[in-house]
Design a protein around this motif. Structure first.
Motif, mmCIF file in Angstrom:
data_model
loop_
_atom_site.group_PDB
_atom_site.id
_atom_site.type_symbol
_atom_site.label_atom_id
_atom_site.label_comp_id
_atom_site.label_asym_id
_atom_site.label_seq_id
_atom_site.Cartn_x
_atom_site.Cartn_y
_atom_site.Cartn_z
ATOM 1 N N VAL A 154 -4.394 25.136 1.229
ATOM 2 C CA VAL A 154 -4.088 23.766 1.648
ATOM 3 C C VAL A 154 -2.591 23.538 1.737
ATOM 4 O O VAL A 154 -2.087 22.989 2.722
ATOM 5 C CB VAL A 154 -4.737 22.756 0.673
ATOM 6 C CG1 VAL A 154 -4.207 21.339 0.914
ATOM 7 C CG2 VAL A 154 -6.254 22.779 0.809
ATOM 8 N N VAL A 155 -1.867 23.960 0.718
ATOM 9 C CA VAL A 155 -0.446 23.606 0.618
ATOM 10 C C VAL A 155 0.453 24.605 1.351
ATOM 11 O O VAL A 155 1.422 24.210 2.004
ATOM 12 C CB VAL A 155 -0.029 23.502 -0.868
ATOM 13 C CG1 VAL A 155 1.454 23.166 -0.984
ATOM 14 C CG2 VAL A 155 -0.873 22.454 -1.577
ATOM 15 N N ALA A 156 0.142 25.912 1.243
ATOM 16 C CA ALA A 156 1.021 26.937 1.821
ATOM 17 C C ALA A 156 0.395 27.643 3.015
ATOM 18 O O ALA A 156 0.977 28.602 3.525
ATOM 19 C CB ALA A 156 1.384 27.961 0.738
ATOM 20 N N ASP A 157 -0.778 27.198 3.437
ATOM 21 C CA ASP A 157 -1.460 27.754 4.612
ATOM 22 C C ASP A 157 -1.781 29.241 4.444
ATOM 23 O O ASP A 157 -1.799 29.987 5.430
ATOM 24 C CB ASP A 157 -0.607 27.542 5.870
ATOM 25 C CG ASP A 157 -1.466 27.518 7.132
ATOM 26 O OD1 ASP A 157 -2.640 27.136 7.044
ATOM 27 O OD2 ASP A 157 -0.968 27.918 8.201
ATOM 28 N N GLU A 158 -2.036 29.669 3.214
ATOM 29 C CA GLU A 158 -2.468 31.051 2.999
ATOM 30 C C GLU A 158 -3.889 31.225 3.544
ATOM 31 O O GLU A 158 -4.670 30.273 3.596
ATOM 32 C CB GLU A 158 -2.427 31.404 1.512
ATOM 33 C CG GLU A 158 -1.033 31.650 0.980
ATOM 34 C CD GLU A 158 -1.048 32.407 -0.340
ATOM 35 O OE1 GLU A 158 -2.142 32.627 -0.904
ATOM 36 O OE2 GLU A 158 0.040 32.777 -0.807
ATOM 37 N N PRO A 159 -4.250 32.434 3.955
ATOM 38 C CA PRO A 159 -5.604 32.657 4.493
ATOM 39 C C PRO A 159 -6.686 32.321 3.462
ATOM 40 O O PRO A 159 -6.506 32.533 2.260
ATOM 41 C CB PRO A 159 -5.609 34.157 4.822
ATOM 42 C CG PRO A 159 -4.170 34.540 4.937
ATOM 43 C CD PRO A 159 -3.423 33.659 3.989
ATOM 44 N N PHE A 160 -7.806 31.809 3.960
ATOM 45 C CA PHE A 160 -8.945 31.481 3.103
ATOM 46 C C PHE A 160 -10.205 31.685 3.935
ATOM 47 O O PHE A 160 -10.647 30.776 4.638
ATOM 48 C CB PHE A 160 -8.844 30.037 2.594
ATOM 49 C CG PHE A 160 -9.826 29.710 1.495
ATOM 50 C CD1 PHE A 160 -9.519 29.965 0.173
ATOM 51 C CD2 PHE A 160 -11.059 29.152 1.799
ATOM 52 C CE1 PHE A 160 -10.419 29.655 -0.841
ATOM 53 C CE2 PHE A 160 -11.964 28.848 0.793
ATOM 54 C CZ PHE A 160 -11.645 29.101 -0.529
ATOM 55 N N PRO A 161 -10.806 32.881 3.909
ATOM 56 C CA PRO A 161 -11.916 33.191 4.811
ATOM 57 C C PRO A 161 -13.248 32.556 4.435
ATOM 58 O O PRO A 161 -14.203 32.591 5.220
ATOM 59 C CB PRO A 161 -12.016 34.720 4.725
ATOM 60 C CG PRO A 161 -11.462 35.060 3.385
ATOM 61 C CD PRO A 161 -10.387 34.055 3.114
ATOM 62 N N TRP A 162 -13.340 31.959 3.235
ATOM 63 C CA TRP A 162 -14.624 31.448 2.754
ATOM 64 C C TRP A 162 -14.787 29.980 3.153
ATOM 65 O O TRP A 162 -14.777 29.077 2.322
ATOM 66 C CB TRP A 162 -14.714 31.641 1.242
ATOM 67 C CG TRP A 162 -14.358 33.044 0.866
ATOM 68 C CD1 TRP A 162 -15.149 34.154 0.991
ATOM 69 C CD2 TRP A 162 -13.108 33.506 0.346
ATOM 70 N NE1 TRP A 162 -14.467 35.273 0.573
ATOM 71 C CE2 TRP A 162 -13.211 34.910 0.177
ATOM 72 C CE3 TRP A 162 -11.909 32.868 0.005
ATOM 73 C CZ2 TRP A 162 -12.159 35.680 -0.322
ATOM 74 C CZ3 TRP A 162 -10.859 33.631 -0.479
ATOM 75 C CH2 TRP A 162 -10.999 35.018 -0.633
#
Length: 382
Positions: free
Chosen positions: A342-350
């Protein structure tokens, strides 16, 4: 330090309180927040929301959470500045609440299953995708120590060609006549969203897909072994939901998964969940925390001879996979990743697409049981 407001709806329940509030969000606060790649930290700031003022007030007092509100329709809290909406209500209430949060522009994170039926789950996933909000589904078992060790073996090609997976899950849930049940009564009423397929097959969907491959076909048999139980008030009720399910699933690359899920089985294994993986080069058996292996070179030579007593202990032929790292709470680890997403736009595939796949597997399994046939699992398109 940056602050992230999180609306937490439904955390007065057992899992919502223990796993999501206490062991995840409050634990992260005690650690000084979530660290971003930049080194900056983000402090989660929960707003507890629900329908029961007494429960919310008690939860707030017991755990020193300042913000809480009785807002069953979410009219007030979604108008505020909190960025994230989290939902761990009972499944039938989840889709409408998620739709309201998405329309309010909140990033959304929720327990599984995403919805009670596939079409509704698909609708919620498409709504989130079209809106541009970030969305995630809880898939906690991927962060269990036993499954992380299993993932390590897969990544290192320990198994060679994986041939089969066998999942044994469950335990004896007391019907309540003599000893009280260890699970809530709604789990055993189909009209309230109960059933072990509804409860567990969303888990098996992401476990199988993330570790071994997508499910392509299902054969499933469901049953209600114990048809009368006693609820929390001591009243007898008819158990209308399935309390056991027996499935064979065909995965990509010709991997076969056999899955027994039951609340009517007495445990004679190392853990309540046990996953055995057999491959051409080696095998492994993983529980919630531990994992043991047997390589091809160390495989004994069993011979069938029922007339001769055997003193060989086959369990002694396995080696434990070492920890090699610290394992934190599974829910907390995924919460950290979602906050960074949410905050740093890191990948989140789930995301909600994965959540819809879980509901699809549940629905497909019920259809297989009802029609007593093998059913193909179609690709999910958002």
């Amino acid at each position: 330090m940056q602050e992230l407001g999180i609306i937490m709806n439904g955390v007065t329940g057992r899992m919502g309180t223990n796993q999501h509030l206490v062991r995840s969000i409050l634990a992260l606060r005690e650690e000084g927040g979530v660290e971003l790649p930049s080194g900056e930290r983000v402090m989660p700031n929960p707003l507890l929301v629900g329908r029961d003022e007494r429960k919310l007030r008690t939860l707030s007092t017991d755990h020193d959470v300042e913000r809480w509100t009785v807002d069953p329709d979410l009219e007030t809290c979604l108008d505020g500045d909190d960025e994230v909406y989290f939902d761990s209500q009972v499944t039938p209430r989840r889709p409408d609440a998620l739709a309201k949060a998405i329309d309010a522009g909140k990033d959304v994170y929720c327990e599984k299953p995403l919805a009670g039926d596939f079409e509704t789950a698909l609708s919620v996933a498409r709504r989130a995708e079209r809106s541009g909000v970030k969305h995630g589904i809880v898939q906690d078992k991927l962060w269990l120590p036993g499954l992380l060790k299993l993932q390590r073996l897969v990544d290192q090609d320990f198994f060679g060609d994986i041939l089969s997976v066998r999942i044994e899950f469950g335990y004896w849930v007391f019907p309540g006549h003599v000893q009280p049940a260890q699970r809530p009564s709604w789990n055993y009423r189909a009209e309230d969203g109960g059933g072990i397929v509804d409860d567990m097959f969303s888990h098996w969907s992401y476990v199988l897909e993330n570790l071994f491959g997508k499910v392509e076909a299902v054969r499933c048999h469901t049953t209600t072994h114990v048809d009368e139980r006693v609820d929390e008030r001591g009243d007898t009720y008819d158990a209308t939901a399935d309390d056991a399910a027996y499935a064979i699933m065909e995965l990509e690359d010709d991997v076969v998964a056999q899955i027994n899920s039951s609340w009517t089985v007495r445990v004679n294994r190392d853990d309540l969940l046990e996953i055995q993986v057999d491959g051409t080069e080696g095998s492994a058996v993983a529980g919630l925390r531990d994992c043991k292996t047997q390589h091809r070179a160390n495989t004994p030579r069993p011979e069938w001879d029922p007339d001769t007593p055997k003193d060989h202990r086959y369990q002694d032929d396995w080696d434990n996979v070492p920890n090699n790292r610290e394992f934190e709470n599974a829910f907390k680890q995924q919460w950290e990743q979602f906050v960074r997403h949410v905050v740093a736009d890191e990948p989140f595939p789930w995301d909600f697409t994965e959540g819809a796949r879980g509901v699809q597997l549940t629905e497909t399994s019920y259809r297989s049981a009802e029609e007593q046939c093998r059913v193909l699992v179609d690709e999910v398109e958002i």
